[in-house]
Write an enzyme that holds these catalytic residues in place. Structure first.
Site, PDB file in Angstrom:
ATOM      1  N   TRP B 388       0.731  -1.304   0.056  1.00  0.00           N
ATOM      2  CA  TRP B 388      -0.020  -0.078  -0.015  1.00  0.00           C
ATOM      3  C   TRP B 388       0.746   1.354   0.021  1.00  0.00           C
ATOM      4  O   TRP B 388       0.428   2.238   0.225  1.00  0.00           O
ATOM      5  CB  TRP B 388      -0.804   0.037   1.215  1.00  0.00           C
ATOM      6  CG  TRP B 388      -1.791  -0.949   1.373  1.00  0.00           C
ATOM      7  CD1 TRP B 388      -3.119  -1.284   0.691  1.00  0.00           C
ATOM      8  CD2 TRP B 388      -1.592  -2.446   2.005  1.00  0.00           C
ATOM      9  NE1 TRP B 388      -3.687  -2.441   1.036  1.00  0.00           N
ATOM     10  CE2 TRP B 388      -2.644  -2.996   1.846  1.00  0.00           C
ATOM     11  CE3 TRP B 388      -0.736  -3.066   2.715  1.00  0.00           C
ATOM     12  CZ2 TRP B 388      -2.936  -4.519   2.341  1.00  0.00           C
ATOM     13  CZ3 TRP B 388      -0.853  -4.336   3.100  1.00  0.00           C
ATOM     14  CH2 TRP B 388      -1.967  -5.074   2.912  1.00  0.00           C
ATOM     15  N   ASP B 389       2.144   1.045  -0.147  1.00  0.00           N
ATOM     16  CA  ASP B 389       3.131   2.182   0.086  1.00  0.00           C
ATOM     17  C   ASP B 389       2.979   3.009   1.221  1.00  0.00           C
ATOM     18  O   ASP B 389       2.912   4.170   1.260  1.00  0.00           O
ATOM     19  CB  ASP B 389       2.627   3.336  -1.166  1.00  0.00           C
ATOM     20  CG  ASP B 389       4.119   4.348  -1.627  1.00  0.00           C
ATOM     21  OD1 ASP B 389       5.046   4.158  -0.825  1.00  0.00           O
ATOM     22  OD2 ASP B 389       3.879   5.117  -2.279  1.00  0.00           O
ATOM     23  N   TYR B 390       2.763   2.345   2.295  1.00  0.00           N
ATOM     24  CA  TYR B 390       2.762   2.999   3.664  1.00  0.00           C
ATOM     25  C   TYR B 390       4.122   3.115   4.254  1.00  0.00           C
ATOM     26  O   TYR B 390       4.296   2.746   5.305  1.00  0.00           O
ATOM     27  CB  TYR B 390       2.021   2.041   4.636  1.00  0.00           C
ATOM     28  CG  TYR B 390       0.242   2.196   4.344  1.00  0.00           C
ATOM     29  CD1 TYR B 390      -0.291   3.210   4.282  1.00  0.00           C
ATOM     30  CD2 TYR B 390      -0.339   0.917   4.781  1.00  0.00           C
ATOM     31  CE1 TYR B 390      -1.688   3.557   4.065  1.00  0.00           C
ATOM     32  CE2 TYR B 390      -1.873   1.165   4.543  1.00  0.00           C
ATOM     33  CZ  TYR B 390      -2.272   2.245   4.224  1.00  0.00           C
ATOM     34  OH  TYR B 390      -3.761   2.327   4.178  1.00  0.00           O
ATOM     35  N   ASP B 391       4.946   3.678   3.393  1.00  0.00           N
ATOM     36  CA  ASP B 391       6.488   3.963   4.134  1.00  0.00           C
ATOM     37  C   ASP B 391       6.429   4.644   5.139  1.00  0.00           C
ATOM     38  O   ASP B 391       5.270   5.523   5.504  1.00  0.00           O
ATOM     39  CB  ASP B 391       6.945   4.928   3.014  1.00  0.00           C
ATOM     40  CG  ASP B 391       7.160   4.542   1.513  1.00  0.00           C
ATOM     41  OD1 ASP B 391       7.125   3.240   1.325  1.00  0.00           O
ATOM     42  OD2 ASP B 391       7.648   5.312   0.777  1.00  0.00           O
TER      43      ASP B 391
END
Lengths: 119, 721
Positions: B388-391
């Site tokens: 989810w691109d939850y960097d």
């Protein structure tokens, strides 16, 4: 000139009422189409039902029938009840639900004298 | 340059500083900052303007030629010699990106109070002169936060021009332009800040005894003298270290530094932004430490080969490609000798089946390294198998939590964790979501469980059909249809391709790079946050039209779109299409109801919300991009953090209404606001000169936040008596 004016229906029709009527028909058709799509997707029935009310209002306005006011009032009260049931006092959420329908309500109320004259 | 010459230079530079580093510096701890005050005063803007062009050429003229020198790095054996040094204090100065060494963004200053804040007046506006030209048009998001040390503000511009400005008058002391080309811009031209380092044993008047260090978009570490802006000749090659070393083929814009480095015990630690979504075979996410004096590699942390590549990869090889990177600011822990790295995700964000076990282990984790050796101490993962691109975007904050040295970590999902910083063990309750949906794309890869903070989260309940929004029933109906067309099973809905899926919260957070401010005196966390879904779809390979960055012609239009808007994800079976903010195709307005962003005060003792308000008015937002001019607090998307002062004020810009405001920390009420000439997507600072307190923020705009671009650095203070 005077004779044709008296016998021709369009001459006695209020152009404002006609425009409002066609706006209601147009928006009603758009919302009805979207509302049916939404029902097909398993979503709310409100939009299709409200669209029927709006469509009926528009058709009555085009005929300069005072019933337009009653039909729209019913639609608007129903909208109010539905909107309150869905989001209550969340006023940002009420913007799409109540602002435009209420603007149309005001316009329809303004039409009452013209509709009465015709009736 | 030849390897032999390099070795000579190295031994020369190593000989001097390293033994001296071992000295205890604590006794005269106050000395460096005071002497600091003297140095900048001697800076002459007329005479120091000269060196910039020469050095700029030097910096750009020495690419890819130091490959042979890598094995030499093993000569550095810093672990026994690097000791803790006394850190500069926040207050009169703002010596760290995060304010103090703990990155609390809390200032003890109290001249500006809730009672007098309404009298604030502008003292100066300084223009950096760095505005987008040519292909940089539409790609500026400077996000710049200066340091204030001595009499000077020290900052970088969007394109990494290092600048020193008089903190009381806004007059320029010097500038140094490393000559970053436009094609180095990854997604946006950002330079969030710089770091400062004082060599413990150099004579105070020696060149570069105190140095300003930044990482650049074209992946260089640059060190210049704090007083003159002249490059530090002892650091790397004439003040420059090439971070492309051992990364692989140079593709401008793929590998870029946008965050300030962390300096721990004389080691400069930096990661880099690896432009998202291009290809699985992407530059490594390696995090490296360099000697702050010589610029020599102290260690490398390649999460897929930590031992083998500690002193750099073997001859002819590169650091492990495509691994999770650290694009945001690390936090230095001088006392424990740790550096805390908020890691992002692998290069291909939305598909995971091809990732290695090491990537799965470390992606989207906070990693503590021993900054003297580069060895991992612990790591704490906030998302399992992140698709989810939850960097982790927020800089973590050091604090003492109920008697334990702790670190506070906000995430893009909005969860706030407090961990023991010696062990990484959570000090606040961490819960577990179970039976999460796994979807049709890679059901064996997606994790059915995820950790959440049970202590505090900024996250709101899952979306419902009634949350679809618009200005009229027609556009609301359109959004409602889009909601039902999408695949949405709440938090952590896995990616899908046949139908779009809703990701909520979106990749903008929760908490992003602006992080949170922690008032350690009152025990209050101030967290601004976004509350926006994304509307995404995995695009089957045969429908993908975009090319990864290494196959594009230079000067492409990457960056003008939102991140992930149409990324190829080469190597994965799908590209990715992200509608960031789930914008309506009819009106361009968000399809979800406001507020889109808020600011919240949280009790540090209990994790309870003290107050929570929408952040940002509707004045600049409206359908079809027309400003509504409405003064209502609708709560806009926001980027950038806050500052908290001892007098009980929160200063924050961040929102897309271009206002800079002061908020009462006790009530959340806005006590003062002023209109900025451009977007204020940056962290503000506060400092003091000659007994007068200033608050300062840069107004430089943000392409993704769609605020106007500027080059202003603006300071306010109370009227002088």
């Amino acid at each position: 000139m005077t004779t044709t004016e008296a016998s021709s229906p369009p001459a006695s029709r209020n152009i404002g009422v006609l425009i409002l009527g066609w706006i209601c028909v147009l928006f009603g058709l758009v919302i009805l189409a979207g509302g049916i799509w939404l029902i097909a997707l398993g979503g709310s029935w409100y939009y299709a039902l409200a669209a029927i009310g709006l469509l009926a209002t528009g058709l009555m306005l085009n005929r300069h029938r005072i019933e337009a006011v009653w039909i729209y009032l019913l639609t608007w009260v129903g909208t109010l009840a539905w909107a309150w049931w869905e989001v209550g006092a969340d006023w940002w959420a009420q913007v799409p639900r109540l602002v435009a329908p209420t603007v149309i309500l005001v316009l329809i109320l303004i039409c009452i004298p013209a509709l009465k004259k015709r009736a | 340059m030849s390897p032999i010459l390099f070795r000579l230079a190295l031994t020369a530079t190593l000989a001097a500083p390293l033994p001296l580093l071992a000295q205890e510096t604590t006794p005269d701890s106050d000395a460096p900052p005071q002497q600091q005050d003297e140095a900048p005063a001697g800076a002459d803007p007329e005479t120091t303007a000269a060196p910039q062009s020469d050095a700029g050429e030097a910096a750009t003229a020495e690419p890819a030629d130091t490959a042979d020198s890598e094995p030499v790095a093993s000569v550095v054996e810093p672990s026994q010699t690097r000791v803790a040094a006394e850190q500069r204090q926040v207050g009169v100065d703002w010596p760290f990106y995060g304010g103090d060494a703990q990155a609390t963004r809390y200032s003890p200053l109290d001249q500006i109070t809730p009672e007098n804040v309404s009298q604030l007046e502008e003292v100066f506006t300084y223009h950096t002169g760095d505005l987008p030209e040519g292909t940089a048009e539409g790609k500026y998001s400077p996000e710049t936060t200066p340091l204030k040390v001595g009499d000077d503000l020290l900052m970088c511009s969007a394109m990494n021009i290092l600048i020193s400005v008089d903190a009381a008058t806004g007059e320029e002391n010097w500038r140094f332009d490393p000559g970053v080309p436009n094609d180095a811009i990854p997604y946006g031209a950002s330079c969030r800040g710089v770091a400062i380092y004082t060599a413990p044993d150099m004579a105070d008047d020696a060149p570069c005894a105190t140095r300003v260090i930044q990482g650049t978009l074209d992946a260089k570490l640059v060190a210049v003298d704090v007083a003159t802006g002249a490059p530090c000749e002892d650091f790397g090659e004439n003040g420059t270290v090439d971070l492309w070393q051992d990364i692989g083929a140079r593709v401008p814009g793929w590998y870029a530094v946008t965050a300030p480095p962390a300096v721990v015990r004389g080691v400069v630690v930096t990661g880099a932004q690896v432009k998202d979504g291009q290809a699985e075979d992407a530059p490594s996410g390696v995090v490296r430490g360099y000697d702050a004096i010589t610029g020599e590699l102290a260690w490398a942390w390649d999460l897929a080969a930590p031992e083998a590549n500690r002193d750099g990869p073997p001859e002819g090889e590169v650091y492990t490609r495509g691994t999770p990177n650290m694009w945001t600011a690390a936090t230095a822990d001088e006392e424990l000798g740790h550096v805390y790295l908020p890691l992002g995700n692998s290069s291909v964000d939305y598909y995971g089946s091809n990732r290695s076990e090491a990537e799965n282990e470390f992606a989207t984790s906070l990693v503590a390294l021993d900054a003297t050796t580069g060895e991992e101490v612990w790591h704490f993962q906030t998302v399992r198998r992140d698709v989810w691109d939850y960097d982790l975007g927020s800089q973590a904050t050091l604090l003492d939590w109920q008697g334990t040295p702790a670190i506070l970590l906000p995430s893009k999902q909005g969860d706030i964790y407090i961990l023991d910083r010696e062990t990484g063990e959570p000090l606040t309750p961490v819960g577990e979501l179970t039976d999460l949906p796994t979807g049709d794309i890679e059901p064996d890869y997606i994790s059915t469980t995820q950790p959440i903070s049970e202590w505090h989260t900024l996250r709101k309940p899952p979306l419902e059909p009634k949350d679809a929004w618009g200005f009229t029933p027609i556009d609301q109906l359109w959004c409602r249809i889009q909601f039902h067309r999408a695949n949405y099973q709440g938090f952590f809905t896995p990616p899908s391709s046949e139908r779009p899926w809703i990701q909520y919260p979106g990749y903008n957070g929760g908490s992003d790079w602006g992080s949170v401010a922690v008032d350690t005196e009152r025990g209050i966390i101030i967290a601004n946050y976004n509350d926006i879904p994304n509307y995404n779809r995995l695009v089957p390979r045969d429908e993908v039209t975009s090319q990864p960055i290494h196959k594009q012609e230079s000067g492409g239009d990457s960056g003008t779109n939102a991140e992930g808007a149409a990324d190829p994800q080469e190597g994965a079976p799908y590209g990715i299409s992200v509608n960031a903010g789930w914008r309506s195709s009819l009106t361009d307005m968000p399809c979800s109801a406001p507020p889109y962003g808020g600011i919240r005060a949280i009790d540090l003792e209990t994790g309870e919300t003290l107050w929570d308000r929408p952040l940002g008015t509707a004045r600049r937002n409206g359908p079809f991009g027309i400003p509504s001019m409405l003064p209502f607090d609708i709560g806009t998307p926001n980027n950038g953090g806050s500052v908290v002062t001892a007098s009980g004020l929160v200063f924050i810009a961040a929102a897309t209404d271009n206002l800079f405001r002061a908020i009462d920390i006790e009530t959340g009420e806005t006590l003062w606001s002023t209109v900025l000439p451009a977007g204020g997507q940056a962290n503000p600072i506060t400092y003091e000169v000659d007994g007068r307190q200033y608050v300062m923020v840069t107004a430089m705009g943000h392409h993704f936040m769609e605020t106007p671009v500027g080059d202003e650095v603006i300071a306010w203070a109370l009227p002088e008596e």
